[in-house]
Design an enzyme around this catalytic site. Structure first.
Site: not given
Ligand code: AMP
Ligand code: ZN
Length: 113
Positions: A31, A92, A99
């Site tokens: 996102i 981070g 993921h």
């Molecule tokens: P991390 O910081 O490695 O935990 O990555 C989490 C990722 O999830 C970040 O890059 C966010 O931008 C992404 N993210 C959070 N909420 C959503 C959402 N609703 N849809 C898609 N990506 C998301």
């Protein structure tokens, strides 16, 4: 997990820009993209992060990598893309459902910082 953002995305309770789905994995665009191509590949099984993996998860992680590489090809990033798993808030991690980030479509410096 009831209060997990990515479990809700898998269930369809929260919308996402889906790229791929099968019985084991789900892939969708980030996102808040940090590159022209930035998507996430997650297992449907809730696992909090890399440090929580067990032997029974080895196959799913391999599948995530293979699916991610196939999507990178579809997204035409050529042979230049980065694969990132963040583990723990200090590295981070903000969503505690494991993921795999895949980023591409721009030059990527190393080390990442
Ligand atoms: P991390 O910081 O490695 O935990 O990555 C989490 C990722 O999830 C970040 O890059 C966010 O931008 C992404 N993210 C959070 N909420 C959503 C959402 N609703 N849809 C898609 N990506 C998301
Ligand atoms: Zn989850």
């Amino acid at each position: 997990m009831a209060d997990c953002l990515f479990c809700k995305i898998i269930k369809g309770d929260i919308p996402s820009d889906r790229l791929y789905e099968d019985d084991d994995v789900y892939a969708f665009r980030d996102i808040s993209p940090q590159a022209p191509v930035h998507f996430l590949v997650i297992p449907k099984k809730h696992i909090s992060g890399p440090a929580a993996l067990t032997e029974e998860d080895e196959k799913i992680i391999g599948k995530m990598m293979r699916v991610g590489a196939d999507i990178a090809k579809q997204e035409e990033v050529g042979d230049a893309f980065r694969v990132v798993f963040n583990n723990g808030a200090g590295a981070g991690q903000t969503v505690f459902h494991i993921h795999m980030h895949i980023l591409g479509g721009r030059s990527l410096s190393w080390p990442p910082g």
